[in-house]
Write an enzyme that holds these catalytic residues in place. Structure first.
Site, PDB file in Angstrom:
ATOM      1  N   LYS A  69       0.994  -0.979  -0.069  1.00 16.61           N
ATOM      2  CA  LYS A  69      -0.031  -0.018   0.120  1.00 16.61           C
ATOM      3  C   LYS A  69       0.991   1.326   0.161  1.00 16.61           C
ATOM      4  O   LYS A  69       2.091   1.241   0.091  1.00 16.61           O
ATOM      5  CB  LYS A  69      -0.674  -0.135   1.233  1.00 16.61           C
ATOM      6  CG  LYS A  69      -0.209  -0.001   2.648  1.00 16.61           C
ATOM      7  CD  LYS A  69      -1.020  -0.256   3.688  1.00 16.61           C
ATOM      8  CE  LYS A  69      -0.431  -0.007   5.130  1.00 16.61           C
ATOM      9  NZ  LYS A  69      -0.973  -0.590   6.187  1.00 16.61           N
ATOM     10  N   TYR A  93      16.103  30.988   6.873  1.00 20.84           N
ATOM     11  CA  TYR A  93      14.652  31.782   7.041  1.00 20.84           C
ATOM     12  C   TYR A  93      14.620  31.798   8.772  1.00 20.84           C
ATOM     13  O   TYR A  93      14.737  30.741   9.545  1.00 20.84           O
ATOM     14  CB  TYR A  93      13.226  31.094   6.654  1.00 20.84           C
ATOM     15  CG  TYR A  93      13.355  31.041   5.136  1.00 20.84           C
ATOM     16  CD1 TYR A  93      13.187  32.308   4.496  1.00 20.84           C
ATOM     17  CD2 TYR A  93      13.233  30.155   4.251  1.00 20.84           C
ATOM     18  CE1 TYR A  93      12.703  32.475   3.513  1.00 20.84           C
ATOM     19  CE2 TYR A  93      13.209  30.298   3.000  1.00 20.84           C
ATOM     20  CZ  TYR A  93      12.717  31.429   2.547  1.00 20.84           C
ATOM     21  OH  TYR A  93      12.715  31.642   1.283  1.00 20.84           O
TER      22      TYR A  93
END
Ligand SMILES: *Cc1c(COP(=O)(O)O)cnc(C)c1O
Length: 358
Positions: free
Chosen positions: A35, A252
């Site tokens: 999956k 940042y």
């Protein structure tokens, strides 16, 4: 020239891990979870590689199973969330998929639409995870109804919320309930996921259902010594290097400050490439044979690493974000998540390459 970031998938490592799972499973049958696009490793390539090595494959949805069949994967396939509607059920019957049945609604759907005796049904019981499954008191009525519909091949299954912690009260409770469910019902059983298999958990499991370990992930610290091989290598190269003075900040928000004169290397991988923005200062990054600390915020397309202790580092030097030299589980720990999430949410923009010696 394309930027140098790529994901390489080592199918030989996948085979190695599947063989290890087979050995650990002993006489139990082996269901391989593919999956989530095989936990981000490519459902088709991994499904084709695993198909001859396992007794069945497991996906979440019918569409995934159909894709596998359309690409020549022959192993039996289990649909772990079962049919969502009549169209799903028709495909399950047509392709003879095995399917989980986890709710009264799905039993009603089978009653209305019919089910073939050739379909294997996995009746999911909720023993305490409280996500999917029939309650314990619903099991006998459900078995009676399914038998009346002509179903003969039924496996009982449950899922553990903390399989990596056998001593946890929740696991003890779930195992006690599981015992009560399977006792006196002569049906096949399925309990263990990767952690159950690696930890030889108590509780009967005629079918084992590993996923994460097949891709070389360790589903908990207690399994760190398991000889699994990481299947994915997420690599790039240094694109820029600069020297900064003590006290300067990087990235940042300026939230990392150099405590000494430092050398900073920039890598062209960012959160848009699936590298977690939550990774904290100090998250390990492999640079040219050495582990260096991530410093500063991860940007959209770039991240920065402190290579002060590797003065020879220059643009073009190889970088591994995670893979055989640096465990994805370690990176995940520094980013407040789990390796499963990092592997499954990699975006399509990074080229993926499948390699195998055969
Ligand atoms: C995903 C899944 C597994 C596999 O779990 P891993 O921890 O990856 O081994 C097993 N059973 C069910 C029901 C699952 O959804």
């Amino acid at each position: 020239m394309p930027r140098p970031s790529e994901i390489s998938i080592d199918l030989d490592a996948l085979v190695h891990n599947a063989r290890l799972a087979r050995t650990l499973a002993g006489s139990a049958r082996l269901l391989a979870a593919v999956k989530g696009d095989a936990y981000g490793h490519g459902m088709l390539a991994c499904g084709q590689t695993l198909s001859p090595l396992v007794d069945a494959l497991a996906v979440a949805f019918v569409e995934e199973a159909i894709t596998l069949r359309e690409h020549g994967v022959e192993a039996p396939i289990l649909i772990m969330e079962g049919p969502f509607d009549a169209e799903d059920l028709a495909a399950i019957k047509q392709h003879e998929f095995a399917t989980v049945i986890h709710s009264q609604g799905q039993i009603e759907l089978l009653a209305q639409e019919g089910i073939s005796p050739d379909n294997s049904l996995w009746l999911k019981v909720d023993t305490g995870m409280h996500r999917l499954g029939l309650s314990m008191s619903e099991v006998d009525p459900a078995l009676n109804r399914l038998t009346a519909m002509g179903v003969t091949d039924i496996t009982l299954m449950t899922h553990l919320a903390m399989a990596e912690s056998p001593e946890a009260a929740l696991t003890v409770t779930q195992l006690r309930r599981w015992e009560a469910i399977i006792q006196s019902r002569p049906l096949k059983t399925s309990l263990w996921n990767s952690a159950g298999l690696l930890g030889h958990l108590a509780g009967k499991s005629d079918w084992v259902r590993p996923g994460y370990m097949l891709y070389g992930g360790h589903p908990g610290h207690r399994f760190d010594a398991a000889p699994l091989k990481p299947v994915m290598a997420f690599t790039s190269r240094i694109m820029a290097v600069r020297d900064i003075a003590r006290g300067e900040s990087v990235g940042y928000g300026g939230h990392w400050q150099a405590a000494r004169d430092s050398r900073i290397a920039t890598v062209s991988v960012g959160y848009a490439d699936g590298y977690p923005r939550t990774a904290t200062n100090g998250t390990p990054v492999w640079v040219d044979g050495h582990i260096c600390p991530l410093v500063g915020r991860v940007s959209m397309d770039m991240l920065t690493v402190d290579v002060t202790d590797l003065p020879a580092t220059s643009p073009g030097a190889p970088v591994e974000l995670w893979g055989p030299r640096l465990s994805v589980d370690t990176v995940a720990q520094h980013a407040d998540t789990i390796g499963y999430e990092l592997l499954t949410r990699l975006p399509a923009r990074i080229p993926r390459r499948w390699v195998s010696s055969s």
